[in-house]
Design an enzyme around this catalytic site. Sequence first.
Site, PDB file in Angstrom:
ATOM      1  N   ASP A 212      53.032   6.845   6.375  1.00 15.64           N
ATOM      2  CA  ASP A 212      54.273   6.059   6.486  1.00 15.64           C
ATOM      3  C   ASP A 212      55.451   7.011   6.712  1.00 15.64           C
ATOM      4  O   ASP A 212      56.534   6.833   6.146  1.00 15.64           O
ATOM      5  CB  ASP A 212      54.495   5.184   5.259  1.00 15.64           C
ATOM      6  CG  ASP A 212      55.575   4.125   5.474  1.00 15.64           C
ATOM      7  OD1 ASP A 212      56.052   3.976   6.626  1.00 15.64           O
ATOM      8  OD2 ASP A 212      55.967   3.442   4.498  1.00 15.64           O
TER       9      ASP A 212
ATOM     10  N   ARG B 279      60.569   6.739  15.810  1.00 13.85           N
ATOM     11  CA  ARG B 279      61.987   6.424  16.082  1.00 13.85           C
ATOM     12  C   ARG B 279      62.383   6.372  17.555  1.00 13.85           C
ATOM     13  O   ARG B 279      63.454   5.857  17.872  1.00 13.85           O
ATOM     14  CB  ARG B 279      62.910   7.405  15.350  1.00 13.85           C
ATOM     15  CG  ARG B 279      62.688   7.489  13.854  1.00 13.85           C
ATOM     16  CD  ARG B 279      62.777   6.159  13.157  1.00 13.85           C
ATOM     17  NE  ARG B 279      62.688   6.280  11.708  1.00 13.85           N
ATOM     18  CZ  ARG B 279      62.288   5.314  10.911  1.00 13.85           C
ATOM     19  NH1 ARG B 279      61.930   4.134  11.416  1.00 13.85           N
ATOM     20  NH2 ARG B 279      62.247   5.488   9.619  1.00 13.85           N
TER      21      ARG B 279
ATOM     22  N   HIS C 236      64.741   9.926   8.769  1.00 15.82           N
ATOM     23  CA  HIS C 236      66.080   9.336   8.886  1.00 15.82           C
ATOM     24  C   HIS C 236      67.111  10.439   9.063  1.00 15.82           C
ATOM     25  O   HIS C 236      66.993  11.521   8.476  1.00 15.82           O
ATOM     26  CB  HIS C 236      66.445   8.526   7.639  1.00 15.82           C
ATOM     27  CG  HIS C 236      65.700   7.239   7.510  1.00 15.82           C
ATOM     28  ND1 HIS C 236      65.900   6.168   8.361  1.00 15.82           N
ATOM     29  CD2 HIS C 236      64.742   6.851   6.638  1.00 15.82           C
ATOM     30  CE1 HIS C 236      65.102   5.175   8.007  1.00 15.82           C
ATOM     31  NE2 HIS C 236      64.386   5.560   6.976  1.00 15.82           N
TER      32      HIS C 236
ATOM     33  N   ASN D 297      58.560  -0.594  15.217  1.00 13.30           N
ATOM     34  CA  ASN D 297      59.953  -0.953  14.887  1.00 13.30           C
ATOM     35  C   ASN D 297      60.946   0.064  15.435  1.00 13.30           C
ATOM     36  O   ASN D 297      61.721   0.692  14.719  1.00 13.30           O
ATOM     37  CB  ASN D 297      60.126  -1.135  13.379  1.00 13.30           C
ATOM     38  CG  ASN D 297      59.776   0.105  12.574  1.00 13.30           C
ATOM     39  OD1 ASN D 297      59.058   0.972  13.044  1.00 13.30           O
ATOM     40  ND2 ASN D 297      60.291   0.181  11.354  1.00 13.30           N
TER      41      ASN D 297
END
Length: 439
Positions: free
Chosen positions: A308, A64, A312, A94
């Site tokens: 993975d 992140r 969040h 990402n």
Amino acid sequence: MSLLVTGARLLDGPAQDLFVEDGRIAALGARAAEAAQAAEDVEVLDADGLHVLPGLVDLHTHLREPGREDAETIATGSAAAAAGGFTAILAMANTSPVTDTAEAAERVLDLGRAAGLVDVQPIGAVTKGLDGHELAELGLMHRSRAGVTVFSDDGRCVADARVMRRALEYVRAFDGVVSQHSQDPELAGASACCHEGELSGRLGLPGWPAAAEASIIARDAQLALLTGSRVHVAHVSTAEGLEVVRWAKARGARMTAEVTPHHLLLTTDLLSGYDPVYKVNPPLRPDEDVAALREGLADGTIDAVATDHAPHARHDKEHAFVDAAFGMTGLETAFAVVHDVMVRQGSMDLAGLARVMSSAPARIAGLAEHGGELVVGAPAHLALVDPGATVTVDRAATASLSRNTPFHGRTLTGSVVATVLRGALTRTSPDRTTTKVTA
């Protein structure tokens, strides 16, 4: 300071001492104690009842940073990795901004080194901004200090076959690998969040059919055969996708595949309560897919386990199921889950677990210093585990900044007690103390 590990079993072998000096395994067995006596400063870890594995390697971690430091930072993600027995992790591209330039890749590398708990290897984006159209700076990222070898638009499929072919042709020059998120956007769009079947219809959730995965794997297998380059299938989740991987390998395609711990244990029926902690991409699948994935991991069709790990912030997960973010944390529970479903069930021994969680991931990623045999002279990247210990997962006690673990409250068998990176302890369980001996 040197490290003496006493009474541990190397994989499933007999108990013996292990001495680490200058970041490498310096002696084993009786010679370990002799070498420790000759050293000036030694830290001693009592490892009675523990097994030593090569440090775990994760091919698929979301850290992140930069952009979403409220969910995870490279430092906190590194701490979670060390707690899970990992000594190397590959950080997905990402982020915001996307890791699609040499400068961005070097920044991730430097932040990982500053944290110092695990080797953080950046993954480069395949396309600029993950937009699927124009190739990112693949060559520059590879030639940078980060030495990027793995590229992925994970979270998005490289759906354009011409773009995928060009990427494969480009990375072939330095034996790079493209890790594909296999999701045909025409069959499973951005809102697809439940395995397509009776349950998705009953719950009114957008379906994600197995064909959306298998069709992209089949196309990429053909492109791998055409280009002679390496394709890696991220988070394979269906029996159909697995069969395509098996077919591709039989044809001679340079294809490898990974499976996540959650796809080895959890099933789609958990979605019946609309709990967004179980929303993940690809989605959880039915029992028959889980059984096929376990078999594929045991027989070698699936090369590696990858977490993975997708942290969040609460405000991104605590929504109606269709609006919540995709993803689950996984670094701290990966060993226990795989040990529970594969080793305790008799499908794999500890050496097999080390193969799929350490040596194979290191080989795929080109990390020569990781995943090797536990022999004198090898880098001292180690995970000390207790296969008999039971652990009840508590989301409030995680090293990760995020709490979106799907295993909260579940009791698993097998725990990571200590992790060693280049001879230094990066994590030790509170019930295992070390002593220092000074000459």
